[in-house]
Design an enzyme around this catalytic site. Structure first.
Site, PDB file in Angstrom:
ATOM      1  N   CYS A   8      31.854 -23.177  -6.006  1.00  0.00           N
ATOM      2  CA  CYS A   8      31.861 -21.879  -5.312  1.00  0.00           C
ATOM      3  C   CYS A   8      32.948 -21.026  -5.938  1.00  0.00           C
ATOM      4  O   CYS A   8      33.350 -21.272  -7.088  1.00  0.00           O
ATOM      5  CB  CYS A   8      32.038 -22.061  -3.807  1.00  0.00           C
ATOM      6  SG  CYS A   8      33.600 -22.819  -3.307  1.00  0.00           S
ATOM      7  N   ASN A  11      36.780 -22.862  -4.133  1.00  0.00           N
ATOM      8  CA  ASN A  11      36.847 -24.333  -3.937  1.00  0.00           C
ATOM      9  C   ASN A  11      37.699 -24.711  -2.715  1.00  0.00           C
ATOM     10  O   ASN A  11      38.345 -25.765  -2.706  1.00  0.00           O
ATOM     11  CB  ASN A  11      37.353 -25.037  -5.212  1.00  0.00           C
ATOM     12  CG  ASN A  11      37.179 -26.551  -5.223  1.00  0.00           C
ATOM     13  OD1 ASN A  11      37.949 -27.265  -5.845  1.00  0.00           O
ATOM     14  ND2 ASN A  11      36.168 -27.070  -4.534  1.00  0.00           N
ATOM     15  N   CYS A  13      36.361 -23.434   0.666  1.00  0.00           N
ATOM     16  CA  CYS A  13      35.470 -23.314   1.844  1.00  0.00           C
ATOM     17  C   CYS A  13      34.146 -24.051   1.641  1.00  0.00           C
ATOM     18  O   CYS A  13      33.909 -25.100   2.242  1.00  0.00           O
ATOM     19  CB  CYS A  13      35.193 -21.847   2.168  1.00  0.00           C
ATOM     20  SG  CYS A  13      36.664 -20.927   2.677  1.00  0.00           S
ATOM     21  N   ARG A  14      33.267 -23.500   0.789  1.00  0.00           N
ATOM     22  CA  ARG A  14      31.903 -24.016   0.702  1.00  0.00           C
ATOM     23  C   ARG A  14      31.755 -25.271  -0.159  1.00  0.00           C
ATOM     24  O   ARG A  14      31.124 -26.250   0.276  1.00  0.00           O
ATOM     25  CB  ARG A  14      30.962 -22.923   0.154  1.00  0.00           C
ATOM     26  CG  ARG A  14      30.758 -21.778   1.114  1.00  0.00           C
ATOM     27  CD  ARG A  14      30.119 -20.596   0.420  1.00  0.00           C
ATOM     28  NE  ARG A  14      31.046 -20.004  -0.546  1.00  0.00           N
ATOM     29  CZ  ARG A  14      30.756 -19.041  -1.402  1.00  0.00           C
ATOM     30  NH1 ARG A  14      29.520 -18.566  -1.430  1.00  0.00           N
ATOM     31  NH2 ARG A  14      31.666 -18.559  -2.221  1.00  0.00           N
TER      32      ARG A  14
END
Ligand code: 4NP
Length: 153
Positions: A8, A11, A13-14
């Site tokens: 993402c 690196n 959150c998702r």
């Protein structure tokens, strides 16, 4: 041995959630796989995931508090067979970063979910905690689809 890198922007959150969901799903079906995550940007390198990501993973029984953010590097394109972007911007950034001889197969996380091909896993960073439940649902669906795909190879 299968190898998958989730990518993402930050690196934090998702992609740590995608890594955790995929690692968990792979272990439940005994799929032998190397998994990691990274960000196209390096601002958060070395940091633990966002506390809201740590909380949503914990809600599903998974501890990601010791994950550390890192930036994508050229060698990732030869070390990983599959690089899975969380959104379309991440995917186009990866295409620009890919060395000319890169062999890694690039895809979007939701390309692995029938009916959701081409869709983004929305960035929850600027929203509230509920957004992270949506992220978890999306990355879990992507993880399941990716496992079916890898098992069919
Ligand atoms: P991620 O979320 O890409 O899912 O880790 C973000 C994290 C940080 C920022 C943006 C998105 N940021 O702008 O710092």
């Amino acid at each position: 041995m299968h190898s998958v890198l989730f990518v993402c922007l930050g690196n934090i959150c998702r992609s740590p959630l995608a890594e955790a969901a995929f690692r968990h799903a792979a272990s439940t079906v005994n799929l032998d796989v190397t998994v990691d995550s990274a960000g196209t940007g390096g601002w958060h390198s070395g940091r633990a995931p966002d506390p809201r990501s740590i909380a949503v993973a914990a809600k599903h029984g998974i501890d990601i508090s010791r994950y550390h953010a890192r930036q994508v590097k050229a060698l990732d394109f030869s070390w990983f067979k599959h690089i899975v972007a969380l959104d379309g911007q991440n995917l186009s950034d990866l295409k620009s970063l890919a060395p000319a001889q890169a062999k890694a197969h690039l895809s979007l996380c939701l390309d692995h979910v029938p009916g959701r091909e081409g869709q983004d896993v929305a960035d929850p960073y600027y929203g509230d905690a509920d957004g992270f439940d949506v992220t978890w649902a999306d990355v879990s669906a992507g993880a399941q689809g990716l496992i079916r795909f890898l098992q069919s190879q």
